[in-house]
Scaffold this motif. Structure first.
Motif: not given
Length: 106
Positions: A67-68, A98-99, A101-106
């Motif tokens: 969860w967030n 996608h948040l 502040w993260t380094r998630q790839k889109r």
């Protein structure tokens, strides 16, 4: 003139908090955890904030998964309803959320 609070009318005398889906969930299972006591945001009354965070943690633990937990204070921080509430957002690796502040790839 201030807008009426949309959350306050949802409470009866015995309910300390409610857990409801938001009008526009960002992913399936997105929930709001809202205290009965009307406080504007998480900084106004730390005791109420602590109680609502505890309840949100219990809900997430009971449901399981990842969860967030998100809340905001003020318009610049994207607060649109000025009654304390926390967003419980269930997460999955492929949910497409996608948040910034993260380094998630889109």
């Amino acid at each position: 003139m201030a807008k009426p609070c949309p959350f306050c009318p949802m409470f009866d005398g015995a309910t300390e908090q409610i857990v409801i889906p938001p009008l526009n969930p960002v992913v399936p299972g997105h929930l709001l955890v809202i205290p009965r006591e009307h406080v504007t945001d998480f900084a106004e009354n730390p005791g109420v904030t602590a109680r609502i965070m505890r309840h949100a943690a219990i809900v997430a633990r009971t449901k399981g998964g990842e969860w967030n937990l998100i809340t905001s204070k003020g318009e610049a921080a994207t607060q649109s309803v000025f009654h304390l509430h926390v967003h419980l957002v269930p997460r999955n690796a492929d949910d497409g959320l996608h948040l910034p502040w993260t380094r998630q790839k889109r």
